[in-house]
Motif scaffolding. Structure first.
Motif, mmCIF file in Angstrom:
data_model
loop_
_atom_site.group_PDB
_atom_site.id
_atom_site.type_symbol
_atom_site.label_atom_id
_atom_site.label_comp_id
_atom_site.label_asym_id
_atom_site.label_seq_id
_atom_site.Cartn_x
_atom_site.Cartn_y
_atom_site.Cartn_z
ATOM 1 N N THR A 46 0.848 -1.187 0.000
ATOM 2 C CA THR A 46 0.000 0.000 0.000
ATOM 3 C C THR A 46 0.884 1.236 0.000
ATOM 4 O O THR A 46 2.109 1.136 0.135
ATOM 5 C CB THR A 46 -0.906 0.032 1.246
ATOM 6 N N ASP A 47 0.263 2.399 -0.101
ATOM 7 C CA ASP A 47 1.024 3.651 -0.068
ATOM 8 C C ASP A 47 1.712 3.876 1.279
ATOM 9 O O ASP A 47 2.636 4.671 1.385
ATOM 10 C CB ASP A 47 0.118 4.839 -0.395
ATOM 11 N N ARG A 48 1.306 3.134 2.316
ATOM 12 C CA ARG A 48 1.916 3.248 3.645
ATOM 13 C C ARG A 48 2.793 2.043 3.982
ATOM 14 O O ARG A 48 3.148 1.831 5.131
ATOM 15 C CB ARG A 48 0.838 3.424 4.699
ATOM 16 N N GLY A 49 3.079 1.222 2.983
ATOM 17 C CA GLY A 49 4.010 0.122 3.177
ATOM 18 C C GLY A 49 3.407 -1.180 3.661
ATOM 19 O O GLY A 49 4.140 -2.129 3.934
ATOM 20 N N GLY A 50 2.086 -1.283 3.777
ATOM 21 C CA GLY A 50 1.450 -2.534 4.198
ATOM 22 C C GLY A 50 1.383 -3.504 3.040
ATOM 23 O O GLY A 50 1.085 -3.108 1.914
ATOM 24 N N ALA A 62 0.385 1.860 10.758
ATOM 25 C CA ALA A 62 0.151 2.611 9.527
ATOM 26 C C ALA A 62 -1.313 3.029 9.365
ATOM 27 O O ALA A 62 -1.603 4.071 8.792
ATOM 28 C CB ALA A 62 0.594 1.788 8.322
ATOM 29 N N TYR A 63 -2.225 2.197 9.864
ATOM 30 C CA TYR A 63 -3.656 2.434 9.712
ATOM 31 C C TYR A 63 -4.354 2.276 11.072
ATOM 32 O O TYR A 63 -4.924 1.227 11.367
ATOM 33 C CB TYR A 63 -4.272 1.452 8.709
ATOM 34 N N ASN A 86 -12.529 -2.152 -0.297
ATOM 35 C CA ASN A 86 -12.564 -3.487 -0.907
ATOM 36 C C ASN A 86 -11.235 -4.238 -0.829
ATOM 37 O O ASN A 86 -11.007 -5.164 -1.601
ATOM 38 C CB ASN A 86 -13.038 -3.434 -2.364
ATOM 39 N N VAL A 87 -10.355 -3.844 0.096
ATOM 40 C CA VAL A 87 -9.065 -4.509 0.267
ATOM 41 C C VAL A 87 -9.008 -5.102 1.678
ATOM 42 O O VAL A 87 -9.314 -4.418 2.652
ATOM 43 C CB VAL A 87 -7.885 -3.534 0.058
ATOM 44 N N GLN A 88 -8.627 -6.359 1.759
ATOM 45 C CA GLN A 88 -8.490 -7.041 3.038
ATOM 46 C C GLN A 88 -7.128 -7.724 3.084
ATOM 47 O O GLN A 88 -6.638 -8.207 2.068
ATOM 48 C CB GLN A 88 -9.580 -8.103 3.203
ATOM 49 N N PHE A 89 -6.569 -7.781 4.285
ATOM 50 C CA PHE A 89 -5.300 -8.461 4.501
ATOM 51 C C PHE A 89 -5.610 -9.737 5.279
ATOM 52 O O PHE A 89 -6.193 -9.681 6.357
ATOM 53 C CB PHE A 89 -4.332 -7.545 5.245
ATOM 54 N N VAL A 90 -5.238 -10.868 4.729
ATOM 55 C CA VAL A 90 -5.625 -12.172 5.263
ATOM 56 C C VAL A 90 -4.611 -12.660 6.293
ATOM 57 O O VAL A 90 -3.401 -12.627 6.053
ATOM 58 C CB VAL A 90 -5.742 -13.201 4.113
ATOM 59 N N ILE A 91 -5.136 -13.125 7.446
ATOM 60 C CA ILE A 91 -4.311 -13.697 8.500
ATOM 61 C C ILE A 91 -4.572 -15.193 8.533
ATOM 62 O O ILE A 91 -5.726 -15.622 8.602
ATOM 63 C CB ILE A 91 -4.665 -13.119 9.893
#
Length: 130
Positions: A46-50, A62-63, A86-91
């Motif tokens: 992402t724009d914040r490095g995620g 970052a968020y 509409n963006v998710q980060f999966v764990i």
């Protein structure tokens, strides 16, 4: 049972992307739209490095408006922020250390960072089509 084609694209030696078409349940067929894209690569940020290999702690820094939940329909633990629509980060489930009630609830459940092991990392980025 429905059968849907899934498209997988390699990103050289840097990972891969899985694209699933959107399924129209009333019509019983896939549409010409994208249902979801899942990115398995630490090169996508992402724009914040995620990114797909970031930790929950890095994402939270970052968020700060992030939220964690178990998405029952997809059977996934996800972290998201309203800043990334509409963006998710999966764990991965292996990092979860909370109770089993999350798996049997009728709806998606909100979770806390303490429900996961310290230094839990994302395994993918999920982008949901419209």
């Amino acid at each position: 049972m429905r059968e849907t084609s899934v498209y997988i694209y390699e990103i050289g030696n840097e990972g891969w992307v899985k694209v699933t078409p959107q399924y129209d349940f009333p019509a019983g067929r896939v549409t010409g739209r994208i249902g979801e894209i899942i990115v398995y690569s630490d090169r996508t940020l992402t724009d914040r490095g995620g990114g797909a290999m970031s930790s929950i702690e890095e994402f939270a820094a970052a968020y700060p408006d992030f939220r964690i939940r178990y998405e029952r329909e997809a059977a996934l633990f996800v972290v998201e922020t309203p800043r990334l629509k509409n963006v998710q980060f999966v764990i991965d489930e292996e990092y979860y250390q909370g109770g089993d009630a999350v798996f049997t609830a009728n709806e998606s459940c909100e979770l806390q960072t303490s429900d996961f092991r310290k230094e839990s990392y994302f395994t993918a980025i999920r982008i949901i089509g419209n």
